[in-house]
Enzyme design. Structure first.
Site, short mmCIF file in Angstrom:
data_model
loop_
_atom_site.label_atom_id
_atom_site.label_comp_id
_atom_site.label_asym_id
_atom_site.label_seq_id
_atom_site.Cartn_x
_atom_site.Cartn_y
_atom_site.Cartn_z
N ARG A 37 -14.70 -3.59 -27.56
CA ARG A 37 -15.83 -2.80 -27.05
C ARG A 37 -15.34 -1.41 -26.66
O ARG A 37 -14.37 -1.27 -25.92
CB ARG A 37 -16.43 -3.49 -25.81
CG ARG A 37 -17.47 -2.67 -25.05
CD ARG A 37 -18.01 -3.50 -23.89
NE ARG A 37 -18.89 -2.76 -23.02
CZ ARG A 37 -18.63 -2.42 -21.75
NH1 ARG A 37 -17.45 -2.76 -21.21
NH2 ARG A 37 -19.49 -1.75 -21.03
N ARG A 78 -27.95 6.92 -10.33
CA ARG A 78 -26.83 6.86 -9.41
C ARG A 78 -27.04 7.78 -8.22
O ARG A 78 -27.83 8.73 -8.27
CB ARG A 78 -25.52 7.25 -10.13
CG ARG A 78 -25.17 6.36 -11.31
CD ARG A 78 -23.82 6.70 -11.89
NE ARG A 78 -23.51 5.90 -13.06
CZ ARG A 78 -23.02 4.67 -13.03
NH1 ARG A 78 -22.78 4.09 -11.86
NH2 ARG A 78 -22.77 4.01 -14.14
N LYS A 224 -28.78 -5.36 -24.19
CA LYS A 224 -28.19 -5.79 -22.92
C LYS A 224 -29.31 -6.17 -21.96
O LYS A 224 -30.14 -5.34 -21.59
CB LYS A 224 -27.34 -4.66 -22.34
CG LYS A 224 -26.12 -4.33 -23.19
CD LYS A 224 -25.44 -3.06 -22.74
CE LYS A 224 -24.77 -3.22 -21.39
NZ LYS A 224 -24.02 -1.98 -21.03
N THR A 285 -19.53 -9.62 -17.74
CA THR A 285 -19.40 -9.08 -16.38
C THR A 285 -18.61 -10.00 -15.44
O THR A 285 -19.03 -11.13 -15.15
CB THR A 285 -20.76 -8.75 -15.73
OG1 THR A 285 -21.59 -8.06 -16.67
CG2 THR A 285 -20.55 -7.87 -14.51
#
Length: 482
Positions: A37, A78, A224, A285
């Site tokens: 990845r 964020r 995802k 994860t």
């Protein structure tokens, strides 16, 4: 000669500073990595070109079929800049999130955000979760573009930490301007898989596929699953799965939005529904997070990986463990041991698709082959001559302990099959022959020389009588190795 024991579940390793050199990438391939990845959230285009070239070079040196997955950054929601070590927040104090601060650091009880439309998505009473849920804020008031909150759970808040809304609902688009620019790079690198971050529905995935194709990128699309909206309704989830070629259970953001207590049940549902719809599924994860620092996983991490394997995930993914961790090769070796241990106890389960009506000949042949292989005594392997990889994909959706060799003359199809659970990509033997029977005979001879088949072994072979045309698989034969 005893055939080698192969893991069926595939391993994805994220590249980064700890794994960005040729020697380490080669060692990771030797240890058992099937897909690498490249995270477009980090590093320059030049770095990503270099990493992709190294993977392809090291794989070619070993004669290994290894895929490359590019992961688009998606919307960055964020917190803005905070000077020094961070801002200490205590329960009960007020905090204002103000996008007008821009690039300026936080001041007083005001902190910026990278998402200028945050206030439009919120209403009083909702809860914001910062830094993967470590800090919790209650929304008290919306004042223009400002979001005024009260700290429920405090902690040290650093620059750039993520913002999630409990229950989902932030409307940032799945593809940003940066992602659109990265599609051109993905096309240049000829990526095998392209992951789309934060899709809310199948429409987001379809739009990503269209834009990727317009940019010249033919990679298979990975959705995802990390937004609460994507899993709140089974119809929405199914549409998202069907719009993609593969789905990733991205448990970081998803767990923050839906809560840890719901996460394991949702993970199992996504794996099951993806397999039922002939889609690949990746579990990701923090699977071996403690091995970022330590040489051994915890028992809880062992159980986590094994649980995903037993549920039928196609692949388990390593992130920080191989990107920045101290033991990138050891973590892959440990994951291989766990996978093999779990697969020894997985067994096979009846599959509901074996009772349904098929509308495609090649899918019917795939299901006939896997049914026959699991019910015919002493079947050693399935050899699948394929142009696109579709027939071995369908076979891999049904549990069996029988190795499936996906034999193809197309490098892109071989690299794609690197992610299919239980499928071993095998380059078509070098021959000018176009007769499937001759190609399969040569393949069996090669596998016999490698010790993966023995004289007298019974094998099932699938192929199309029209050589070189996609979707033409129409023949199943049972042969014995000479």
């Amino acid at each position: 000669m005893t055939p080698p024991v192969r893991k069926r579940t595939k391993i994805i390793a994220t590249l980064g500073p700890a794994s960005g050199e040729a020697a380490t990438i080669g060692a990771l391939i030797d240890a058992g990595v099937d897909v690498f990845r490249i995270n477009f959230s980090h590093g320059s285009a030049a770095t990503q070109r270099r990493l992709c070239a190294l993977v392809r070079d090291e794989a070619a040196r070993r004669g290994a079929q290894v895929a490359v997955l590019g992961d688009l950054q998606g919307p960055k929601i964020r917190i803005g800049r905070i000077a020094g070590a961070g801002m200490s927040l205590e329960a009960g104090q007020s905090l204002v999130i103000d996008p007008s601060l821009g690039e300026a650091p936080a001041e007083g009880d005001r902190v910026g955000t990278s998402y200028p439309d945050l206030a439009r998505d919120l209403r009083p009473g909702q809860r914001l979760l910062l830094d993967d849920g470590r800090i919790e804020l209650a929304v008290e008031e919306i004042a223009g573009d400002q979001v005024r909150t009260r700290v429920v759970t405090g902690g040290l808040l650093g620059s750039g930490k993520g913002i999630n809304l409990r229950g989902g609902g932030l409307s940032a688009p799945a593809l940003t301007a940066k992602d659109l620019a990265d599609l051109a790079l993905a096309a240049e690198l000829d990526l095998d898989y392209l992951a789309v971050s934060f899709p809310r529905s199948g429409d987001d995935v379809r739009r990503a596929r269209t834009l990727a194709r317009e940019a010249g990128c033919e990679a298979r699309i990975v959705a995802k699953v990390e937004r609460a909206e994507a899993v709140a309704d089974d119809g929405v989830l199914d549409d998202l799965i069907e719009a993609a070629d593969a789905v990733m259970v991205a448990r970081g953001d998803l767990g923050v939005e839906i809560g840890d207590a719901e996460l394991i049940g949702v993970q199992k549902k996504i794996i099951r529904r993806a397999r039922e719809r002939n889609r690949l599924v990746i579990t990701a994860t923090q699977m071996m997070e403690t091995m970022v620092e330590h040489p051994l996983p915890t028992r809880a991490e062992v159980f986590d990986v094994a649980n995903a394997v037993l549920d039928g995930t196609d692949a388990v993914m390593l992130s920080a463990e191989t990107a920045v961790g101290r033991h990138p090769v050891r973590v892959v070796e440990a994951m291989v041991r766990i996978i093999l241990g779990a697969e020894r106890h997985a067994g096979s389960r009846p599959d509901p698709r074996l009772a349904r009506i098929f509308h495609r000949t090649d899918e019917a042949i795939a299901m006939a082959a896997i049914y026959t292989a699991t019910h015919l005594e002493a079947t050693a392997a399935i050899l699948c001559l394929t142009e696109s990889g579709s027939t071995p994909l369908w076979m891999s959706r049904v549990r069996s302990g029988i190795p499936i060799y996906g034999i193809s003359r197309h490098p892109k199809a071989l690299r794609a099959m690197a992610l299919y659970r239980g499928v071993i990509p095998m380059p078509q033997p070098a021959t000018a022959a176009t007769d499937p029977a001759e190609i399969l005979r040569l393949a069996m001879e090669e596998l016999k020389e490698r010790g993966e088949l023995a004289a007298g072994d019974q094998v099932l072979c699938t192929f199309g009588t029209v050589f070189g045309r996609r979707g033409e698989t129409n023949t199943l034969k049972i042969l014995r190795v000479e």
